[in-house]
Motif scaffolding. Structure first.
Motif, PDB file in Angstrom:
ATOM      1  N   GLU A  49      62.095  49.708  42.498  1.00  0.00           N
ATOM      2  CA  GLU A  49      62.277  49.785  41.059  1.00  0.00           C
ATOM      3  C   GLU A  49      62.227  51.234  40.589  1.00  0.00           C
ATOM      4  OE1 GLU A  49      60.236  46.969  38.597  1.00  0.00           O
ATOM      5  OE2 GLU A  49      60.469  45.385  40.092  1.00  0.00           O
ATOM      6  N   PHE A  50      63.013  51.518  39.597  1.00  0.00           N
ATOM      7  CA  PHE A  50      63.083  52.819  38.944  1.00  0.00           C
ATOM      8  C   PHE A  50      61.711  53.189  38.379  1.00  0.00           C
ATOM      9  CE2 PHE A  50      63.389  55.007  34.880  1.00  0.00           C
ATOM     10  CZ  PHE A  50      64.293  56.020  35.101  1.00  0.00           C
ATOM     11  N   THR A  51      61.371  54.459  38.487  1.00  0.00           N
ATOM     12  CA  THR A  51      60.196  55.008  37.812  1.00  0.00           C
ATOM     13  C   THR A  51      60.674  56.184  36.950  1.00  0.00           C
ATOM     14  OG1 THR A  51      59.661  56.604  39.554  1.00  0.00           O
ATOM     15  CG2 THR A  51      58.672  54.396  39.745  1.00  0.00           C
ATOM     16  N   PRO A  52      59.906  56.574  35.944  1.00  0.00           N
ATOM     17  CA  PRO A  52      60.344  57.677  35.077  1.00  0.00           C
ATOM     18  C   PRO A  52      60.675  58.966  35.832  1.00  0.00           C
ATOM     19  CG  PRO A  52      58.561  56.495  34.013  1.00  0.00           C
ATOM     20  CD  PRO A  52      58.688  55.922  35.420  1.00  0.00           C
ATOM     21  N   SER A  53      60.065  59.191  36.971  1.00  0.00           N
ATOM     22  CA  SER A  53      60.382  60.402  37.737  1.00  0.00           C
ATOM     23  C   SER A  53      61.798  60.359  38.325  1.00  0.00           C
ATOM     24  CB  SER A  53      59.351  60.624  38.852  1.00  0.00           C
ATOM     25  OG  SER A  53      59.406  59.581  39.790  1.00  0.00           O
ATOM     26  N   ASP A  54      62.435  59.190  38.331  1.00  0.00           N
ATOM     27  CA  ASP A  54      63.810  59.038  38.826  1.00  0.00           C
ATOM     28  C   ASP A  54      64.858  59.319  37.753  1.00  0.00           C
ATOM     29  OD1 ASP A  54      62.938  58.037  41.374  1.00  0.00           O
ATOM     30  OD2 ASP A  54      62.626  56.071  40.440  1.00  0.00           O
ATOM     31  N   ILE A  56      66.490  55.796  30.652  1.00  0.00           N
ATOM     32  CA  ILE A  56      66.646  54.517  31.338  1.00  0.00           C
ATOM     33  C   ILE A  56      65.456  53.612  31.037  1.00  0.00           C
ATOM     34  CG2 ILE A  56      66.701  53.455  33.644  1.00  0.00           C
ATOM     35  CD1 ILE A  56      68.475  55.949  34.446  1.00  0.00           C
ATOM     36  N   SER A  57      64.266  54.184  30.949  1.00  0.00           N
ATOM     37  CA  SER A  57      63.076  53.388  30.625  1.00  0.00           C
ATOM     38  C   SER A  57      63.225  52.711  29.274  1.00  0.00           C
ATOM     39  CB  SER A  57      61.813  54.255  30.639  1.00  0.00           C
ATOM     40  OG  SER A  57      61.523  54.680  31.940  1.00  0.00           O
ATOM     41  N   ASP A  58      63.647  53.474  28.252  1.00  0.00           N
ATOM     42  CA  ASP A  58      63.799  52.905  26.916  1.00  0.00           C
ATOM     43  C   ASP A  58      64.971  51.925  26.835  1.00  0.00           C
ATOM     44  OD1 ASP A  58      61.653  54.428  26.058  1.00  0.00           O
ATOM     45  OD2 ASP A  58      62.900  55.953  25.077  1.00  0.00           O
ATOM     46  N   SER A  59      66.055  52.250  27.508  1.00  0.00           N
ATOM     47  CA  SER A  59      67.264  51.425  27.415  1.00  0.00           C
ATOM     48  C   SER A  59      67.169  50.130  28.200  1.00  0.00           C
ATOM     49  CB  SER A  59      68.478  52.211  27.921  1.00  0.00           C
ATOM     50  OG  SER A  59      68.704  53.350  27.122  1.00  0.00           O
ATOM     51  N   TYR A  60      66.472  50.141  29.320  1.00  0.00           N
ATOM     52  CA  TYR A  60      66.458  48.981  30.205  1.00  0.00           C
ATOM     53  C   TYR A  60      65.064  48.404  30.432  1.00  0.00           C
ATOM     54  CZ  TYR A  60      71.285  50.280  30.984  1.00  0.00           C
ATOM     55  OH  TYR A  60      72.613  50.585  30.792  1.00  0.00           O
ATOM     56  N   LEU A  61      64.140  49.199  30.923  1.00  0.00           N
ATOM     57  CA  LEU A  61      62.817  48.669  31.273  1.00  0.00           C
ATOM     58  C   LEU A  61      62.080  48.135  30.058  1.00  0.00           C
ATOM     59  CD1 LEU A  61      61.607  51.343  33.859  1.00  0.00           C
ATOM     60  CD2 LEU A  61      63.079  49.353  34.212  1.00  0.00           C
ATOM     61  N   ALA A  62      62.172  48.828  28.932  1.00  0.00           N
ATOM     62  CA  ALA A  62      61.471  48.392  27.724  1.00  0.00           C
ATOM     63  C   ALA A  62      61.974  47.048  27.217  1.00  0.00           C
ATOM     64  CB  ALA A  62      61.603  49.454  26.628  1.00  0.00           C
ATOM     65  N   VAL A 114      65.746  45.008  34.912  1.00  0.00           N
ATOM     66  CA  VAL A 114      65.311  45.619  36.167  1.00  0.00           C
ATOM     67  C   VAL A 114      66.319  46.696  36.557  1.00  0.00           C
ATOM     68  CG1 VAL A 114      64.859  45.215  38.616  1.00  0.00           C
ATOM     69  CG2 VAL A 114      64.190  43.491  36.925  1.00  0.00           C
ATOM     70  N   PHE A 115      65.830  47.911  36.726  1.00  0.00           N
ATOM     71  CA  PHE A 115      66.673  49.016  37.160  1.00  0.00           C
ATOM     72  C   PHE A 115      66.168  49.438  38.529  1.00  0.00           C
ATOM     73  CE2 PHE A 115      68.885  52.967  37.370  1.00  0.00           C
ATOM     74  CZ  PHE A 115      69.913  52.903  36.434  1.00  0.00           C
ATOM     75  N   LEU A 116      67.066  49.441  39.501  1.00  0.00           N
ATOM     76  CA  LEU A 116      66.708  49.756  40.884  1.00  0.00           C
ATOM     77  C   LEU A 116      67.303  51.085  41.322  1.00  0.00           C
ATOM     78  CD1 LEU A 116      67.530  46.263  42.446  1.00  0.00           C
ATOM     79  CD2 LEU A 116      65.270  47.119  41.764  1.00  0.00           C
ATOM     80  N   VAL A 117      66.632  51.708  42.272  1.00  0.00           N
ATOM     81  CA  VAL A 117      67.198  52.876  42.934  1.00  0.00           C
ATOM     82  C   VAL A 117      67.156  52.635  44.437  1.00  0.00           C
ATOM     83  CG1 VAL A 117      66.626  54.515  41.097  1.00  0.00           C
ATOM     84  CG2 VAL A 117      65.013  54.166  42.988  1.00  0.00           C
ATOM     85  N   ALA A 118      68.102  53.248  45.125  1.00  0.00           N
ATOM     86  CA  ALA A 118      68.148  53.205  46.595  1.00  0.00           C
ATOM     87  C   ALA A 118      67.800  54.590  47.103  1.00  0.00           C
ATOM     88  CB  ALA A 118      69.545  52.812  47.071  1.00  0.00           C
ATOM     89  N   GLU A 119      66.897  54.619  48.076  1.00  0.00           N
ATOM     90  CA  GLU A 119      66.518  55.873  48.719  1.00  0.00           C
ATOM     91  C   GLU A 119      66.940  55.826  50.181  1.00  0.00           C
ATOM     92  OE1 GLU A 119      62.313  56.439  48.621  1.00  0.00           O
ATOM     93  OE2 GLU A 119      62.277  57.018  46.519  1.00  0.00           O
ATOM     94  N   LEU A 120      67.486  56.936  50.653  1.00  0.00           N
ATOM     95  CA  LEU A 120      67.733  57.137  52.078  1.00  0.00           C
ATOM     96  C   LEU A 120      66.879  58.328  52.490  1.00  0.00           C
ATOM     97  CD1 LEU A 120      71.573  56.688  52.666  1.00  0.00           C
ATOM     98  CD2 LEU A 120      69.722  55.244  53.476  1.00  0.00           C
ATOM     99  N   ASP A 133      65.496  60.363  49.627  1.00  0.00           N
ATOM    100  CA  ASP A 133      66.391  60.873  48.584  1.00  0.00           C
ATOM    101  C   ASP A 133      67.021  59.711  47.834  1.00  0.00           C
ATOM    102  OD1 ASP A 133      66.008  63.570  49.276  1.00  0.00           O
ATOM    103  OD2 ASP A 133      67.568  63.436  50.819  1.00  0.00           O
ATOM    104  N   VAL A 134      66.954  59.731  46.502  1.00  0.00           N
ATOM    105  CA  VAL A 134      67.599  58.696  45.698  1.00  0.00           C
ATOM    106  C   VAL A 134      69.105  58.919  45.760  1.00  0.00           C
ATOM    107  CG1 VAL A 134      67.846  57.709  43.390  1.00  0.00           C
ATOM    108  CG2 VAL A 134      65.585  58.411  44.208  1.00  0.00           C
ATOM    109  N   VAL A 135      69.832  57.882  46.207  1.00  0.00           N
ATOM    110  CA  VAL A 135      71.280  58.017  46.409  1.00  0.00           C
ATOM    111  C   VAL A 135      72.088  56.926  45.708  1.00  0.00           C
ATOM    112  CG1 VAL A 135      70.968  59.232  48.595  1.00  0.00           C
ATOM    113  CG2 VAL A 135      71.265  56.747  48.599  1.00  0.00           C
ATOM    114  N   GLY A 136      71.415  55.943  45.091  1.00  0.00           N
ATOM    115  CA  GLY A 136      72.140  54.863  44.443  1.00  0.00           C
ATOM    116  C   GLY A 136      71.321  54.211  43.358  1.00  0.00           C
ATOM    117  N   THR A 137      72.033  53.501  42.461  1.00  0.00           N
ATOM    118  CA  THR A 137      71.395  52.802  41.346  1.00  0.00           C
ATOM    119  C   THR A 137      72.052  51.447  41.117  1.00  0.00           C
ATOM    120  OG1 THR A 137      72.898  53.677  39.662  1.00  0.00           O
ATOM    121  CG2 THR A 137      70.942  54.998  40.141  1.00  0.00           C
TER     122      THR A 137
END
Length: 153
Positions: A9-14, A44-50, A54-60, A63-67
């Motif tokens: 899941e997305f965090t504000p640092s993303d 993204i936090s205000d637009s989606y999480l609030a 659910v906003f996801l990120v992919a890390e390889l 490194d975040v490489v996808g959403t």
């Protein structure tokens, strides 16, 4: 070399990297980036999480490489938005992993269907969703609308 992929899941640092990934993808397709057309990406936090989405990120390898975002629309269906993978990381299973996680979450939430809209000029996106079982249920000059039933009606 072992590559480790994590879907989380997305965090504000993303915020900055996630926004950049989506805008870069739009820029590739349209040839320019009009940030005023994408106000949801400013926070993204205000637009989606609030709003309970659910906003996801992919890390390889860290490194975040996808959403990908799953928006809940009504009591029993969801919409996939902001699915994007950095160009250098495409065709490595990132989008498939994001989509699989979105479908898993949708099923856990007992949704009856997922929908997504893409554009007729994006045949790769249409093929990607089609290969995952999505079927076209509408189209116009701007969008191709696809759905994936998740349970029998």
């Amino acid at each position: 070399m072992v590559v480790r992929m994590v879907i989380r899941e997305f965090t504000p640092s993303d915020q900055d990297i996630a926004r950049s990934i989506v805008l870069e993808g739009l820029g590739e397709h349209f040839g320019f980036i009009d940030e005023s057309m994408n106000p949801d990406l400013r926070s993204i936090s205000d637009s989606y999480l609030a709003h309970g989405h659910v906003f996801l990120v992919a890390e390889l390898d860290g490194d975040v490489v996808g959403t990908a975002c799953l928006r809940f629309e009504g009591p029993d269906h969801g919409r996939i938005v902001r699915m994007s993978v950095r160009r250098a990381y495409r065709r490595r299973g990132v989008a498939q992993s994001l989509l699989a996680r979105v479908i898993q979450i949708a099923k856990l939430r007992a949704l009856s269907e997922l929908v997504v809209a893409t554009q007729p000029e994006w045949p790769d996106a249409m093929g990607f969703y089609g290969a995952a079982g999505f079927v076209v249920y509408g189209r116009d000059d701007v969008d191709v609308r696809m759905r994936l039933p998740l349970r029998a009606s």
